[in-house]
Design an enzyme around this catalytic site. Sequence first.
Site, mmCIF file in Angstrom:
data_model
loop_
_atom_site.group_PDB
_atom_site.id
_atom_site.type_symbol
_atom_site.label_atom_id
_atom_site.label_comp_id
_atom_site.label_asym_id
_atom_site.label_seq_id
_atom_site.Cartn_x
_atom_site.Cartn_y
_atom_site.Cartn_z
ATOM 1 C CD GLN A 1 18.550 34.681 34.793
ATOM 2 O OE1 GLN A 1 19.132 33.896 35.550
ATOM 3 N NE2 GLN A 1 17.961 34.280 33.689
ATOM 4 C CD GLU A 17 19.561 29.147 33.196
ATOM 5 O OE1 GLU A 17 18.546 29.020 32.501
ATOM 6 O OE2 GLU A 17 19.565 29.689 34.298
ATOM 7 C CB SER A 63 9.514 23.830 37.938
ATOM 8 O OG SER A 63 8.468 23.775 36.985
HETATM 9 C C1 LIG Z 1 17.663 28.948 44.079
HETATM 10 C C2 LIG Z 1 16.949 29.757 43.045
HETATM 11 C C3 LIG Z 1 17.614 30.756 42.383
HETATM 12 C C4 LIG Z 1 16.958 31.528 41.424
HETATM 13 N N1 LIG Z 1 17.642 32.546 40.813
HETATM 14 C C5 LIG Z 1 16.980 33.358 39.953
HETATM 15 C C6 LIG Z 1 17.655 34.481 39.383
HETATM 16 O O1 LIG Z 1 18.843 34.742 39.650
HETATM 17 N N2 LIG Z 1 16.972 35.304 38.554
HETATM 18 C C7 LIG Z 1 15.658 35.058 38.220
HETATM 19 O O2 LIG Z 1 15.117 35.815 37.434
HETATM 20 N N3 LIG Z 1 14.984 33.995 38.754
HETATM 21 C C8 LIG Z 1 15.613 33.155 39.607
HETATM 22 N N4 LIG Z 1 14.952 32.082 40.180
HETATM 23 C C9 LIG Z 1 13.520 31.914 39.887
HETATM 24 C C10 LIG Z 1 13.176 30.705 39.050
HETATM 25 O O3 LIG Z 1 13.496 30.926 37.711
HETATM 26 C C11 LIG Z 1 11.664 30.453 39.267
HETATM 27 O O4 LIG Z 1 11.508 30.025 40.611
HETATM 28 C C12 LIG Z 1 11.113 29.404 38.334
HETATM 29 O O5 LIG Z 1 11.083 29.886 37.022
HETATM 30 C C13 LIG Z 1 9.682 28.993 38.756
HETATM 31 O O6 LIG Z 1 8.871 30.121 38.857
HETATM 32 P P1 LIG Z 1 8.040 30.416 40.185
HETATM 33 O O7 LIG Z 1 8.926 30.244 41.369
HETATM 34 O O8 LIG Z 1 7.343 31.705 40.003
HETATM 35 O O9 LIG Z 1 6.954 29.227 40.253
HETATM 36 P P2 LIG Z 1 5.602 29.153 39.441
HETATM 37 O O10 LIG Z 1 5.856 29.411 37.986
HETATM 38 O O11 LIG Z 1 4.573 29.971 40.131
HETATM 39 O O12 LIG Z 1 5.246 27.617 39.591
HETATM 40 C C14 LIG Z 1 4.658 27.094 40.790
HETATM 41 C C15 LIG Z 1 4.413 25.591 40.571
HETATM 42 O O13 LIG Z 1 3.495 25.396 39.475
HETATM 43 C C16 LIG Z 1 4.089 24.571 38.480
HETATM 44 N N5 LIG Z 1 3.683 25.041 37.156
HETATM 45 C C17 LIG Z 1 3.719 26.323 36.697
HETATM 46 N N6 LIG Z 1 3.305 26.369 35.418
HETATM 47 C C18 LIG Z 1 3.012 25.106 35.055
HETATM 48 C C19 LIG Z 1 2.539 24.501 33.848
HETATM 49 N N7 LIG Z 1 2.316 25.230 32.746
HETATM 50 N N8 LIG Z 1 2.376 23.149 33.836
HETATM 51 C C20 LIG Z 1 2.615 22.387 34.933
HETATM 52 N N9 LIG Z 1 3.056 22.909 36.102
HETATM 53 C C21 LIG Z 1 3.247 24.235 36.163
HETATM 54 C C22 LIG Z 1 5.592 24.699 38.665
HETATM 55 O O14 LIG Z 1 6.275 23.561 38.205
HETATM 56 C C23 LIG Z 1 5.704 24.831 40.187
HETATM 57 O O15 LIG Z 1 5.656 23.560 40.777
HETATM 58 C C24 LIG Z 1 15.583 31.281 41.127
HETATM 59 C C25 LIG Z 1 14.906 30.260 41.793
HETATM 60 C C26 LIG Z 1 15.565 29.506 42.747
HETATM 61 C C27 LIG Z 1 14.798 28.422 43.452
#
Ligand SMILES: Cc1cc2nc3c(=O)[nH]c(=O)nc-3n(C[C@H](O)[C@H](O)[C@H](O)COP(=O)(O)OP(=O)(O)OC[C@H]3O[C@@H](n4cnc5c(N)ncnc54)[C@H](O)[C@@H]3O)c2cc1C
Length: 402
Positions: A131, A249, A381
Site C-alpha cells: 500500500q 480495512e 493514530s
Molecule cells: C507498522 C506500520 C505499518 C505501516 N504500513 C503502512 C503501509 O503499508 N502503507 C502506508 O501507506 N502507510 C503505512 N504506515 C503509515 C501509517 O499509516 C502512518 O504512520 C500514520 O498514518 C501516521 O502518520 P505519520 O507516521 O506520518 O505521523 P504524523 O501524521 O506525522 O503524526 C505524528 C503525531 O502527530 C499526531 N497528529 C497528527 N495529526 C494530528 C491531529 N490532526 N490531531 C491530533 N494529533 C495529530 C499523530 O497522532 C502522531 O502522534 C504504517 C505505519 C506503521 C507504524
Amino acid sequence: MDLRFTPEEEAFRKEVRAYLDDLLHGEFAGIRGRGGPGDEHSFFDERLAWERRLGADGWTCVGWPAEVGGRGLPLNQQVIYYEEYARAGGPGRLGHIGEGLIGPTLIHFGSPEQQERFLPKIRLGEELWCQGYSEPNAGSDLANLSTRADLDGDEWVLNGQKVWTSLAQWSDWCFVLARTDRDAPKHKGISFLLIRMDAPGVETRPIVQLTGTSEFNEVFFSDARTPADLVVGGVDNGWKVAMGLLSFERGASTLGQQFAFERELREIVAIAERTGRATDPVWRQRLASLHSRLEIMRWNSMRMLTDADRPELSEAAYISKLYWARLHRDLGEALVDVADVDGLLCEQGADDPHSVVRGYALTAAQRLFLFTRSDTIYGGSNQIQRNIIGERALGLPPEPKV
Ligand SMILES: Cc1cc2nc3c(=O)[nH]c(=O)nc-3n(C[C@H](O)[C@H](O)[C@H](O)COP(=O)(O)OP(=O)(O)OC[C@H]3O[C@@H](n4cnc5c(N)ncnc54)[C@H](O)[C@@H]3O)c2cc1C
C-alpha cells in the site's frame, strides 16, 4: 440481540477447524503461530506456500462475492473463519493487503478488465501487494501527498517517495496515491494507480525497525512507468477510492483478532503462574484488568456484527481501533514485564539472519512488545481516532484547521 451462532454456523466452524487443524498439525506445522507482529520476516517461502495452498483449497478471500471467485460467505461465517484461523495459530498472512484492501477496492471501483486481471492472482496467492499511501509529509494528513503522476502517451510516469510501505520488499504490485492535477484543491486531483514493483524506476529500501527487522520500507519512484489504464475509479477521483479502501480495512478479519490476543494473555498468565506473580496482588489486578478488557473487546465486536447492516458506522465501530490498539500495546508490555529481568534477556547464540544485532535474537515476547508500539500509530493514530470519535460520532466541533 441474540449473540449465539446458529447450528449451521457451528457446523461451519467445525469444518473450518478441521481443515486448519489438519494442515497446521501436519504439512504446515512448522509455521504454526509464525509470521505475526514482529515476526513478519520469518518463513517467507513456507508462508507463500501456505498462501497458495489456502488459495487452491478455496480458503482465501472468503468474504468476496462468488462471482469474482470468493466464497461469498455471510458476515457471521467470515467472523467464524477468522476466529478459527487465529485460534488454530494460522501464520501471518502474506496476502492480507491483496485480500483485505486492494481486492475489495477493485471489486467496488475497478473496471471488469482490472478485476479479471488482478483478482484471481490475489485469491490464489500468486501476486502480493503493498500500500503506497504515506509519504514523509503525508501521514495523518494524507491529502498532503506530493508523489505525482503525469500522463505520457499511454503510460503514467511516477515521481516521488512513499514511506512505511509494509511488505514492499516482497510485493509484486503496489497501489499508489499520486497527484495527477497539481492545480486542483488538496483532496482533488489525486489518482489511485497500480504499478509493478519490479518496474524500472521503482526502488525499495527496507527500514530497520525497533525489532531489528524490516516490516516496512521506503519506496522511491523515479520516472517509473505504468500503463494508462491502471488507474482505479477514474483519473483525479483517487481520494474517493482511497477512502473506500480504508473502510475495508476494518473488515471481518479484525473481528477475529481477539483470539490471537487471548493466546497472548494465556501466555502471560502461564508465566505469572510459573514465577509466582499470579499470587501477587498487584499482578492479579493487572491480569484481571487485561482479561476484562479482552472480554469487553469481544462484546464490542459482537455489537459491531449486530450493527453491520446499519448504513452509517456504529458507535461500536468508531471505538474499535482505539480500544484494541491500546489493549494490544498493554498486552505486549505485560508479556515482557511478567518475566521481570528475564524478560530483558535476548536469546544468545540463536542468531537471527534478519537481525542487525549479530549473535543474538530477540525473544518472541520482546518482538511482540516492540511491534505493539506501532498498533497505536498505523491505521490511524490514537489521536486521529479520538478526533474522528469527537467530530463524527459525538458531533463535537471540528478541530481548528490552519
Ligand atoms: C507498522 C506500520 C505499518 C505501516 N504500513 C503502512 C503501509 O503499508 N502503507 C502506508 O501507506 N502507510 C503505512 N504506515 C503509515 C501509517 O499509516 C502512518 O504512520 C500514520 O498514518 C501516521 O502518520 P505519520 O507516521 O506520518 O505521523 P504524523 O501524521 O506525522 O503524526 C505524528 C503525531 O502527530 C499526531 N497528529 C497528527 N495529526 C494530528 C491531529 N490532526 N490531531 C491530533 N494529533 C495529530 C499523530 O497522532 C502522531 O502522534 C504504517 C505505519 C506503521 C507504524
